[in-house]
Scaffold this motif. Structure first.
Motif, PDB file in Angstrom:
ATOM      1  N   ALA A 148       0.838  -1.197   0.000  1.00  0.00           N
ATOM      2  CA  ALA A 148       0.000   0.000   0.000  1.00  0.00           C
ATOM      3  C   ALA A 148       0.875   1.251   0.000  1.00  0.00           C
ATOM      4  O   ALA A 148       2.006   1.229   0.464  1.00  0.00           O
ATOM      5  N   GLY A 149       0.329   2.322  -0.532  1.00  0.00           N
ATOM      6  CA  GLY A 149       1.013   3.606  -0.500  1.00  0.00           C
ATOM      7  C   GLY A 149       1.799   3.897  -1.771  1.00  0.00           C
ATOM      8  O   GLY A 149       1.916   3.065  -2.671  1.00  0.00           O
ATOM      9  N   PRO A 150       2.367   5.088  -1.842  1.00  0.00           N
ATOM     10  CA  PRO A 150       3.068   5.530  -3.042  1.00  0.00           C
ATOM     11  C   PRO A 150       4.283   4.677  -3.406  1.00  0.00           C
ATOM     12  O   PRO A 150       4.570   4.459  -4.575  1.00  0.00           O
ATOM     13  N   ALA A 151       5.005   4.174  -2.409  1.00  0.00           N
ATOM     14  CA  ALA A 151       6.201   3.371  -2.707  1.00  0.00           C
ATOM     15  C   ALA A 151       5.828   2.080  -3.431  1.00  0.00           C
ATOM     16  O   ALA A 151       6.499   1.685  -4.391  1.00  0.00           O
ATOM     17  N   GLY A 152       4.758   1.441  -3.003  1.00  0.00           N
ATOM     18  CA  GLY A 152       4.317   0.214  -3.667  1.00  0.00           C
ATOM     19  C   GLY A 152       3.875   0.473  -5.087  1.00  0.00           C
ATOM     20  O   GLY A 152       4.180  -0.293  -6.007  1.00  0.00           O
ATOM     21  N   VAL A 153       3.158   1.566  -5.287  1.00  0.00           N
ATOM     22  CA  VAL A 153       2.717   1.945  -6.636  1.00  0.00           C
ATOM     23  C   VAL A 153       3.932   2.232  -7.510  1.00  0.00           C
ATOM     24  O   VAL A 153       3.999   1.810  -8.661  1.00  0.00           O
ATOM     25  N   ALA A 154       4.907   2.953  -6.964  1.00  0.00           N
ATOM     26  CA  ALA A 154       6.117   3.287  -7.724  1.00  0.00           C
ATOM     27  C   ALA A 154       6.876   2.021  -8.138  1.00  0.00           C
ATOM     28  O   ALA A 154       7.331   1.895  -9.276  1.00  0.00           O
ATOM     29  N   ARG A 155       6.995   1.057  -7.222  1.00  0.00           N
ATOM     30  CA  ARG A 155       7.684  -0.204  -7.560  1.00  0.00           C
ATOM     31  C   ARG A 155       6.934  -0.970  -8.646  1.00  0.00           C
ATOM     32  O   ARG A 155       7.532  -1.532  -9.566  1.00  0.00           O
ATOM     33  N   THR A 156       5.619  -1.001  -8.543  1.00  0.00           N
ATOM     34  CA  THR A 156       4.812  -1.693  -9.545  1.00  0.00           C
ATOM     35  C   THR A 156       4.954  -1.030 -10.900  1.00  0.00           C
ATOM     36  O   THR A 156       5.120  -1.702 -11.927  1.00  0.00           O
ATOM     37  N   LEU A 157       4.913   0.293 -10.934  1.00  0.00           N
ATOM     38  CA  LEU A 157       5.065   1.030 -12.179  1.00  0.00           C
ATOM     39  C   LEU A 157       6.450   0.808 -12.778  1.00  0.00           C
ATOM     40  O   LEU A 157       6.601   0.589 -13.975  1.00  0.00           O
ATOM     41  N   ARG A 158       7.479   0.827 -11.949  1.00  0.00           N
ATOM     42  CA  ARG A 158       8.846   0.594 -12.438  1.00  0.00           C
ATOM     43  C   ARG A 158       8.966  -0.810 -13.035  1.00  0.00           C
ATOM     44  O   ARG A 158       9.589  -1.003 -14.069  1.00  0.00           O
ATOM     45  N   ALA A 159       8.338  -1.797 -12.413  1.00  0.00           N
ATOM     46  CA  ALA A 159       8.392  -3.163 -12.935  1.00  0.00           C
ATOM     47  C   ALA A 159       7.666  -3.275 -14.265  1.00  0.00           C
ATOM     48  O   ALA A 159       8.076  -4.021 -15.152  1.00  0.00           O
ATOM     49  N   ALA A 160       6.575  -2.516 -14.423  1.00  0.00           N
ATOM     50  CA  ALA A 160       5.802  -2.571 -15.670  1.00  0.00           C
ATOM     51  C   ALA A 160       6.471  -1.794 -16.802  1.00  0.00           C
ATOM     52  O   ALA A 160       6.231  -2.080 -17.972  1.00  0.00           O
ATOM     53  N   LEU A 161       7.309  -0.823 -16.461  1.00  0.00           N
ATOM     54  CA  LEU A 161       7.953   0.024 -17.471  1.00  0.00           C
ATOM     55  C   LEU A 161       9.460   0.050 -17.242  1.00  0.00           C
ATOM     56  O   LEU A 161      10.050   1.092 -16.942  1.00  0.00           O
ATOM     57  N   PRO A 162      10.137  -1.078 -17.410  1.00  0.00           N
ATOM     58  CA  PRO A 162      11.560  -1.151 -17.060  1.00  0.00           C
ATOM     59  C   PRO A 162      12.465  -0.253 -17.908  1.00  0.00           C
ATOM     60  O   PRO A 162      13.532   0.132 -17.445  1.00  0.00           O
ATOM     61  N   ASP A 163      12.055   0.100 -19.112  1.00  0.00           N
ATOM     62  CA  ASP A 163      12.911   0.918 -19.970  1.00  0.00           C
ATOM     63  C   ASP A 163      12.818   2.406 -19.668  1.00  0.00           C
ATOM     64  O   ASP A 163      13.632   3.181 -20.144  1.00  0.00           O
ATOM     65  N   ARG A 164      11.820   2.800 -18.905  1.00  0.00           N
ATOM     66  CA  ARG A 164      11.643   4.218 -18.571  1.00  0.00           C
ATOM     67  C   ARG A 164      12.530   4.568 -17.387  1.00  0.00           C
ATOM     68  O   ARG A 164      12.485   3.905 -16.356  1.00  0.00           O
ATOM     69  N   THR A 165      13.338   5.600 -17.528  1.00  0.00           N
ATOM     70  CA  THR A 165      14.200   6.008 -16.422  1.00  0.00           C
ATOM     71  C   THR A 165      13.900   7.428 -15.952  1.00  0.00           C
ATOM     72  O   THR A 165      14.391   7.845 -14.918  1.00  0.00           O
ATOM     73  N   THR A 166      13.106   8.164 -16.725  1.00  0.00           N
ATOM     74  CA  THR A 166      12.780   9.539 -16.341  1.00  0.00           C
ATOM     75  C   THR A 166      11.301   9.799 -16.581  1.00  0.00           C
ATOM     76  O   THR A 166      10.641   9.077 -17.330  1.00  0.00           O
ATOM     77  N   LEU A 167      10.816  10.851 -15.970  1.00  0.00           N
ATOM     78  CA  LEU A 167       9.441  11.285 -16.212  1.00  0.00           C
ATOM     79  C   LEU A 167       9.391  12.159 -17.450  1.00  0.00           C
ATOM     80  O   LEU A 167      10.345  12.863 -17.768  1.00  0.00           O
ATOM     81  N   SER A 168       8.270  12.123 -18.142  1.00  0.00           N
ATOM     82  CA  SER A 168       8.082  13.002 -19.287  1.00  0.00           C
ATOM     83  C   SER A 168       7.925  14.441 -18.783  1.00  0.00           C
ATOM     84  O   SER A 168       7.733  14.683 -17.586  1.00  0.00           O
ATOM     85  N   ALA A 169       7.995  15.402 -19.692  1.00  0.00           N
ATOM     86  CA  ALA A 169       7.872  16.808 -19.311  1.00  0.00           C
ATOM     87  C   ALA A 169       6.527  17.067 -18.626  1.00  0.00           C
ATOM     88  O   ALA A 169       6.463  17.760 -17.608  1.00  0.00           O
ATOM     89  N   SER A 170       5.431  16.500 -19.164  1.00  0.00           N
ATOM     90  CA  SER A 170       4.122  16.727 -18.545  1.00  0.00           C
ATOM     91  C   SER A 170       4.020  16.026 -17.193  1.00  0.00           C
ATOM     92  O   SER A 170       3.386  16.531 -16.275  1.00  0.00           O
ATOM     93  N   GLU A 171       4.647  14.865 -17.027  1.00  0.00           N
ATOM     94  CA  GLU A 171       4.636  14.184 -15.728  1.00  0.00           C
ATOM     95  C   GLU A 171       5.405  14.990 -14.685  1.00  0.00           C
ATOM     96  O   GLU A 171       5.013  15.053 -13.531  1.00  0.00           O
TER      97      GLU A 171
END
Length: 74
Positions: free
Chosen positions: A48-71
Motif C-alpha cells: 500500500a502507498g506511493p512506494a508500492g505503486v512506484a515499484r509496480t510502475l517501475r516493474a511494468a515500465l523497465p525501460d523508462r528512467t525519467t518522467l516526461s515533461a508533462s509528468e
C-alpha cells in the motif's frame, strides 16, 4: 461493483459521444480491463502507498528512467 460501474459508465457515456467520435475499440479495451481487474489472482500493487505503486510502475515500465515533461509538471 467493478463490473456494474464499467457497464453503467459505458452504457451512459456511449450515446452522449457524437457518432463521428465513437471508437468501438474503446469498449473492447474497457471490457478487457474490467475482466483483468476482476479475474487477476494477485493484486497489481502489493504494498500500500506511493512506494508500492512506484515499484509496480517501475516493474511494468523497465525501460523508462525519467518522467516526461508533462509528468514532471504534475
Amino acid at each position: 461493483m467493478i463490473i456494474h460501474a464499467a457497464g453503467h459508465g459505458a452504457v451512459l457515456t456511449w450515446p452522449s459521444v457524437p457518432e463521428d467520435r465513437r471508437d468501438p475499440a474503446l469498449l473492447t479495451s474497457l471490457r478487457e480491463s474490467m475482466v483483468a481487474a476482476v479475474t487477476d489472482q494477485e493484486p497489481a500493487v502489493r504494498s500500500a502507498g506511493p512506494a508500492g505503486v512506484a515499484r509496480t510502475l517501475r516493474a511494468a515500465l523497465p525501460d523508462r528512467t525519467t518522467l516526461s515533461a508533462s509528468e514532471q509538471r504534475s
